[in-house]
Write an enzyme that holds these catalytic residues in place. Structure first.
Site, short mmCIF file in Angstrom:
data_model
loop_
_atom_site.label_atom_id
_atom_site.label_comp_id
_atom_site.label_asym_id
_atom_site.label_seq_id
_atom_site.Cartn_x
_atom_site.Cartn_y
_atom_site.Cartn_z
CG ASP A 95 49.77 11.24 74.16
OD1 ASP A 95 49.78 11.51 72.96
OD2 ASP A 95 48.75 11.33 74.88
CG ASP A 153 42.79 10.87 70.94
OD1 ASP A 153 43.45 9.89 71.33
OD2 ASP A 153 43.15 12.04 71.15
C1 DGJ Z 1 46.00 11.97 73.72
C2 DGJ Z 1 45.91 10.49 73.52
O1 DGJ Z 1 45.68 10.18 72.19
C3 DGJ Z 1 44.83 9.94 74.43
O2 DGJ Z 1 44.68 8.57 74.21
C4 DGJ Z 1 45.20 10.23 75.86
O3 DGJ Z 1 46.35 9.52 76.20
C5 DGJ Z 1 45.38 11.72 76.06
N1 DGJ Z 1 46.29 12.26 75.10
C6 DGJ Z 1 45.88 12.01 77.44
O4 DGJ Z 1 46.21 13.31 77.64
#
Ligand code: DGJ
Length: 729
Positions: free
Chosen positions: A473, A543
């Site tokens: 990430d 997301d």
């Molecule tokens: C952003 C990501 O896109 C999410 O899927 C998740 O992993 C969060 N960060 C966790 O902090």
């Protein structure tokens, strides 16, 4: 293949369906003569003659604004946007590069440290290297044109070398710059924001300059580094389309300038925003590569070209060509609030529904109870996971599942052990305030010791724990971009060096853990680009798993990126970001149109929903080869009616999947049949469960509308269905 005509000084790059031509004019400058379908002899004669007339008697006073140029310079009689800009020792910015030499090489040169599409023996690839020189300074520019003739892909790259005796500052250095003759051009881009990435946007190009770019240090949610220029408005099967996909994950820029004469100049490559590269004598600077594809017949064909190229030549490593496991991720199920038992409970239920991998997301390390601490402390939090990670991983493997783990390698929390020890390891400028975003700072990835720390600590976790998958990430933009480890004259290099540092770390981890599947992520799809894909063969696309928004996101993403590269999860309803409700079937079919996962605490779902989910998962296992390795075709755009349709076909055209998404009950034109694509016109296709069979010809030209989508029959808002087609005799 690549041919050079020494009399005319013209290079012809000939692919199966397109041709591009470059030329050197008598005064030594470079021209981009043509790009498009194989020109008829009289057409070719027309533009080569025009080129000769315009360039025959070039004097220092000739107006170059109407000359088709390649990688245009600055400071002379071409006042259009230059492809590069170099500041010399005396402060002047005027250079004039002329043809020095060229070479037609078999294959493609290596450019270690930068994403680079691969060449396989069957590709019959050739590369044209054109070298230009600025005599007074001794600076040289190499332009590379790598042609994959049977894939209709032209890969461009540029490089500048200081063979002089004085250092210079490179203020701008694109990968490519070319001119297209006057037409009614349109620009298709994929802009957006967090939770609504890669929205299809189309605009006419009028006089003036459009800049598509990212200034965020990552390729960004805001604008994807893929764009298309069309002649007039193109559709799926009509119109000439020129595609540009940059294999880069940092600040990038595409400039489209329509000059007063109607000529279109296009430059694409690194952004010049805050950029400056100090080039000492003997040094070389290489730009990232850009994938140029052409379609004479609309978007569908250009997507086919990109999809197969990205899948087969951009993605590398063991997982590139392997079916991807169906995962469940605990993020939206628990956020930071979980214990060993919670993860195991979700995993157990997931195993019963047919899921293949449990991914433990953010919050397993340091003391991370919320997003304000511990990034950089990649040590398990024994309060939450008292048995440790290896034990959890073992218990998950004992359930028959693979185990995946989340990291955010490039970040550091001010509240962390790492920051206490190394407060200078983040990007920062002297004693200026370090601004946090999501309570975190960005590690200085230009520094080898930072990358070594990450390689060792992440490596240790992966070694000690049986980890099959890593979600990588990256959750903020770069600000206060500075690195005390570099001298003042190199501070303009930090953003690009950051990106190179990320690539280096990814490459090292890939080599050390060749069996681990890495998935890229940046606050959803904020770094969805070919640069990342060449290290990590799949990316979390957003997301936002909301039924309606996802449709738009996956639609936009599909223009360049194949379904296999796009992580898509079945989330809960109401959606946790938008609060919108949508039926499970809708959410499932959307996620099944890409690389399927689940993201919810399904142990809390009703028995009925879990059963339904198990059905989708088992169906996905059957159709996975088609979705992940078949050809994808958009049939109807979400913007046109309340209905969207797309399909997948097998390479031999014997099998197909048709997905239809009807967002509101159909009205008016919404009830017209859906016309399919990519079938064999002569074959007869059975539509499973419908008791109907039609020829490919009929399905593609007259179309078909399943009964459940006809007026008045659609039962709900957000009604979706999947039909399987099988060619019989
Ligand atoms: C952003 C990501 O896109 C999410 O899927 C998740 O992993 C969060 N960060 C966790 O902090």
């Amino acid at each position: 293949m690549i041919h050079f005509d020494p009399d005319q000084k013209i290079f012809r790059l000939i692919s199966d369906r397109s041709v591009s031509m470059m030329a050197v004019h008598p005064a030594g400058g470079l021209g981009f003569l043509y790009w498009g379908k194989t020109p008829a002899p009289e057409v070719e004669q027309g533009f080569t003659q025009e080129w000769e007339e315009k360039t025959r008697d070039i004097t220092p006073n000739t107006d170059l604004n109407m000359v088709r140029r390649d990688f245009a310079d600055f400071g002379h009689n071409d006042l259009r946007t230059p492809a590069y800009l170099v500041e010399l020792k005396d402060g002047s910015r005027i250079t004039e590069f002329h043809y020095l030499s060229h070479e037609i090489l078999p294959g493609k040169p290596d450019f270690p440290g930068l994403p680079s599409s691969q060449v396989l023996s069957e590709d019959q690839v050739q590369t044209l290297r054109l070298t230009l020189i600025d005599q007074p300074t001794g600076l040289e520019i190499d332009l590379f044109y790598t042609l994959y003739p049977h894939r209709d892909m032209l890969v461009r790259r540029s490089r500048i070398r200081n063979k002089g005796t004085q250092a210079v500052k490179v203020l701008k250095f694109a990968t490519l710059g070319l001119d297209l003759p006057p037409e009614d051009y349109h620009l298709v881009s994929f802009g957006g924001a967090w939770a609504r990435e890669r929205m299809f946007q189309e605009r006419p190009l009028l006089q003036g300059t459009v800049r598509l770019e990212s200034r965020r240090g990552i390729s960004s949610h805001e604008m994807n580094p893929f764009a298309m220029v069309t002649k007039g408005r193109a559709s799926e099967d009509q119109g000439e389309v020129f595609g540009f996909a940059l294999a880069y994950s940092g600040n990038w820029l595409l400039e489209a300038e329509v000059h007063q004469t109607g000529w279109l100049r296009l430059n694409m490559g690194l952004s010049d925003f805050g950029f400056q590269w100090f080039l000492a004598p003997g040094e070389t600077f290489t730009a990232p590569e850009c994938l140029m594809a052409y379609s004479p017949s609309g978007f569908d064909a250009i997507s086919q070209t990109y999809h197969s190229f990205v899948r087969d030549r951009v993605c590398r490593g063991k997982w590139a060509q392997k079916p991807r496991p169906i995962l469940i991720n605990n993020w939206e199920a628990t956020y930071f609030d979980f214990k060993h038992e919670d993860i195991l409970r979700i995993a157990k239920t997931a195993a019963q529904t047919g899921v293949e991998m449990m991914v433990l997301d953010d919050g397993w390390f340091g003391k991370r109870d919320k997003d304000d601490s511990s990034l950089g402390d990649w040590f398990v939090d024994l309060r939450k996971l008292p048995k440790g990670l290896p034990a959890l991983s073992k218990e998950i493997h004992d359930l028959g599942l693979k185990f995946g783990l989340w990291f955010e390698p490039e970040m550091i929390s001010p509240r962390s052990r790492l920051y206490e020890k190394h407060p200078d390891w983040c990007l920062h400028v002297n004693d200026r305030e370090r601004k946090t975003a999501r309570n975190q700072l960005v590690l200085d990835m230009t520094r080898p010791e930072v990358r070594d720390y990450l390689f060792d600590t992440i490596g240790r976790v992966l070694e000690e724990t049986q980890v099959d998958y890593v979600k990588w990430d990256m959750n903020r933009s770069l600000t206060e971009v500075g690195s005390p480890s570099l001298p003042p004259e190199r501070q303009g290099e930090v953003t690009h060096r950051y990106c190179l540092g990320v690539y280096e770390l990814m490459e090292r981890l890939n080599k050390r853990f060749p069996n681990v599947l890495f998935e890229g992520c940046a606050g959803g799809g904020g770094r969805f680009d070919l640069g990342i894909l060449s290290y990590q063969p799949q990316i979390w696309s957003s997301d936002n798993m909301d039924g309606w928004d996802r449709l738009l996101i996956q639609y936009g993403t599909s223009f360049c990126y194949p379904a296999l590269t796009q992580g898509s999860h079945i989330g809960s309803s109401p959606n946790q970001i938008t609060r919108r409700e949508s039926p499970l079937k809708w959410r499932a079919l959307l996620a099944m149109s890409a690389n399927l996962g689940v993201e919810a605490d399904i142990s809390k779902w009703s028995e009925g929903d879990r059963k339904e989910l198990a059905g989708y998962i088992s169906l996905y296992k059957e159709i996975r080869p088609l979705v992940q390795f078949g050809d994808f075709h958009r049939l109807e755009a979400p913007y046109d009616f309340a209905r969207t349709a797309w399909m997948f076909t097998s390479r031999d055209q014997k099998e197909a999947l048709l997905f239809i998404f009807q967002s509101t009950p159909p009205q008016g034109p919404g009830v017209k049949p859906v016309c399919l694509r990519g079938l064999d016109p002569a074959l007869l296709y059975q539509i499973k469960g419908e008791g109907a069979a039609f020829t490919g010809e009929h399905l593609m030209s007259d179309g078909w509308l399943p009964k459940e989508f006809q007026t008045g029959r659609v039962p709900t808002l957000f009604h979706a269905a999947l039909y399987r087609l099988q060619a019989g005799n």
